[in-house]
Design a protein around this motif. Structure first.
Motif, PDB file in Angstrom:
ATOM      1  N   THR A   5      51.112  60.625  86.105  1.00  0.00           N
ATOM      2  CA  THR A   5      52.358  61.075  85.484  1.00  0.00           C
ATOM      3  C   THR A   5      52.445  62.589  85.554  1.00  0.00           C
ATOM      4  OG1 THR A   5      52.236  59.220  83.954  1.00  0.00           O
ATOM      5  CG2 THR A   5      53.776  60.967  83.410  1.00  0.00           C
ATOM      6  N   GLN A   6      53.590  63.086  85.984  1.00  0.00           N
ATOM      7  CA  GLN A   6      53.802  64.520  86.046  1.00  0.00           C
ATOM      8  C   GLN A   6      55.006  64.898  85.198  1.00  0.00           C
ATOM      9  OE1 GLN A   6      52.985  64.787  90.732  1.00  0.00           O
ATOM     10  NE2 GLN A   6      53.151  66.791  89.741  1.00  0.00           N
ATOM     11  N   PHE A   7      54.895  66.059  84.556  1.00  0.00           N
ATOM     12  CA  PHE A   7      55.958  66.539  83.682  1.00  0.00           C
ATOM     13  C   PHE A   7      56.076  68.048  83.797  1.00  0.00           C
ATOM     14  CE2 PHE A   7      58.858  66.193  80.226  1.00  0.00           C
ATOM     15  CZ  PHE A   7      58.741  67.395  79.530  1.00  0.00           C
ATOM     16  N   PRO A   8      57.290  68.612  83.885  1.00  0.00           N
ATOM     17  CA  PRO A   8      58.562  67.897  83.960  1.00  0.00           C
ATOM     18  C   PRO A   8      58.834  67.396  85.373  1.00  0.00           C
ATOM     19  CG  PRO A   8      58.950  70.245  84.103  1.00  0.00           C
ATOM     20  CD  PRO A   8      57.465  70.073  83.914  1.00  0.00           C
ATOM     21  N   SER A   9      59.876  66.629  85.540  1.00  0.00           N
ATOM     22  CA  SER A   9      60.231  66.168  86.881  1.00  0.00           C
ATOM     23  C   SER A   9      60.968  67.280  87.635  1.00  0.00           C
ATOM     24  CB  SER A   9      61.092  64.913  86.823  1.00  0.00           C
ATOM     25  OG  SER A   9      62.243  65.137  86.036  1.00  0.00           O
ATOM     26  N   HIS A  10      61.711  68.080  86.894  1.00  0.00           N
ATOM     27  CA  HIS A  10      62.408  69.218  87.471  1.00  0.00           C
ATOM     28  C   HIS A  10      62.256  70.416  86.545  1.00  0.00           C
ATOM     29  CE1 HIS A  10      64.582  65.872  89.409  1.00  0.00           C
ATOM     30  NE2 HIS A  10      64.756  66.687  90.411  1.00  0.00           N
ATOM     31  N   LEU A  21      53.219  73.323  84.589  1.00  0.00           N
ATOM     32  CA  LEU A  21      53.372  71.950  85.047  1.00  0.00           C
ATOM     33  C   LEU A  21      52.193  71.139  84.512  1.00  0.00           C
ATOM     34  CD1 LEU A  21      54.209  72.680  88.805  1.00  0.00           C
ATOM     35  CD2 LEU A  21      55.701  72.818  86.800  1.00  0.00           C
ATOM     36  N   ARG A  22      52.479  69.881  84.195  1.00  0.00           N
ATOM     37  CA  ARG A  22      51.415  69.052  83.640  1.00  0.00           C
ATOM     38  C   ARG A  22      51.223  67.808  84.489  1.00  0.00           C
ATOM     39  NH1 ARG A  22      49.645  67.178  77.628  1.00  0.00           N
ATOM     40  NH2 ARG A  22      48.836  65.107  78.170  1.00  0.00           N
ATOM     41  N   CYS A  23      49.971  67.364  84.568  1.00  0.00           N
ATOM     42  CA  CYS A  23      49.634  66.146  85.301  1.00  0.00           C
ATOM     43  C   CYS A  23      48.687  65.303  84.462  1.00  0.00           C
ATOM     44  CB  CYS A  23      48.972  66.479  86.631  1.00  0.00           C
ATOM     45  SG  CYS A  23      48.231  65.044  87.460  1.00  0.00           S
ATOM     46  N   ASP A  24      49.055  64.054  84.252  1.00  0.00           N
ATOM     47  CA  ASP A  24      48.159  63.096  83.609  1.00  0.00           C
ATOM     48  C   ASP A  24      47.662  62.120  84.664  1.00  0.00           C
ATOM     49  OD1 ASP A  24      49.967  64.106  81.308  1.00  0.00           O
ATOM     50  OD2 ASP A  24      48.345  63.028  80.295  1.00  0.00           O
ATOM     51  N   PRO A  25      46.385  62.162  84.991  1.00  0.00           N
ATOM     52  CA  PRO A  25      45.883  61.275  86.043  1.00  0.00           C
ATOM     53  C   PRO A  25      45.717  59.853  85.519  1.00  0.00           C
ATOM     54  CG  PRO A  25      44.068  62.475  85.069  1.00  0.00           C
ATOM     55  CD  PRO A  25      45.328  62.990  84.407  1.00  0.00           C
ATOM     56  N   SER A  75      45.729  67.808  83.416  1.00  0.00           N
ATOM     57  CA  SER A  75      45.615  69.136  84.012  1.00  0.00           C
ATOM     58  C   SER A  75      46.947  69.866  83.898  1.00  0.00           C
ATOM     59  CB  SER A  75      45.231  69.021  85.484  1.00  0.00           C
ATOM     60  OG  SER A  75      45.245  70.290  86.127  1.00  0.00           O
ATOM     61  N   THR A  76      46.862  71.179  83.822  1.00  0.00           N
ATOM     62  CA  THR A  76      48.061  72.011  83.851  1.00  0.00           C
ATOM     63  C   THR A  76      47.955  73.017  84.982  1.00  0.00           C
ATOM     64  OG1 THR A  76      47.111  73.568  82.265  1.00  0.00           O
ATOM     65  CG2 THR A  76      48.507  71.804  81.376  1.00  0.00           C
TER      66      THR A  76
END
Lengths: 113, 114
Positions: A5-10, A21-25, A75-76
């Protein structure tokens, strides 16, 4: 099983501002990768975490980019200050091991004005 | 250093026609090979991979790719495409023994017309 999951999309910001930017693996995936695709070009590797440690950050463009993975979970990727050439789509991917296929998130489209 | 070349940036085809998306790579060491697909407004999905063994690998939706070491190629083929195959396809390699960092080609946009 939830995907990456990545946030935000835009994200649309002005030159000089800061963006994170954030990433949830996927749960249990120790390996986390960041990639970037600048318009019209290929997807390029930025860096690789194994748990909370940076294994390889050879693809990071410059010191305006800072990636973290505290606790070895999400991760950010922070860009500070953002420049026009930072525009693109930032992808995150995770895998159980380097030999296992990487699962990608939908990406964050970053636009710098 | 490794590199991946996808010569065709766009490939338009009619539904039910065969298609081949070309991928060539350059590397001084052994590599693993992958095809990823990105459907509109979605992330990258692994389509198929070659790690070792049989040089012909297949996906669940009818695509296949053949690793040709002498020609350093990993072309993607499908004998009959569907409208739903419209997407961008990326060829990628990673160096054997590396930490899995992928090197991508520029992508090929496959457009299937009715």
């Amino acid at each position: 099983e939830a995907g990456v999951t990545q946030f935000p999309s835009h994200s649309v910001i002005e030159k000089g501002q800061t963006v994170t930017l954030r990433c949830d693996p996927i749960s249990g995936h120790d390996n986390l990768y960041w990639y970037r695709r600048v318009m019209g070009k290929e997807i390029k590797f930025l860096l690789h975490f194994v748990k909370e440690s940076k294994q390889d950050e050879s693809g990071m463009p410059n010191n305006r980019f800072l990636a973290e993975r505290t606790g070895g979970t999400y991760s950010t990727l922070k860009v500070q200050p953002a420049e026009l050439e930072d525009s693109g789509v930032y992808f995150c991917a995770s895998s159980q091991s380097p030999l296992q296929p990487q699962h990608f998130g939908d990406g964050t489209r970053l636009s710098i004005l | 250093a490794q590199s991946v070349t996808q010569l065709d940036s766009q490939v338009p085809v009619f539904e039910e026609a065969p298609v081949e998306l070309r991928c060539n790579y350059s590397s001084s060491v052994s590599v693993y090979l992958f095809w990823y697909v990105q459907y509109p407004n979605q992330g990258l999905q692994l389509l198929l991979k070659y790690l070792s063994g049989s040089t012909l690998v297949e996906s669940i939706n009818g695509f296949e790719a053949e690793f040709n070491k002498s020609q350093t190629s990993f072309h993607l083929r499908k004998p009959s495409v569907h409208i739903s195959d419209t997407a961008e396809y990326f060829c990628a390699v990673s160096e054997v023994g590396s930490q899995g960092n992928l090197i991508f080609g520029k992508g090929t946009k496959l457009s299937v017309k009715p």
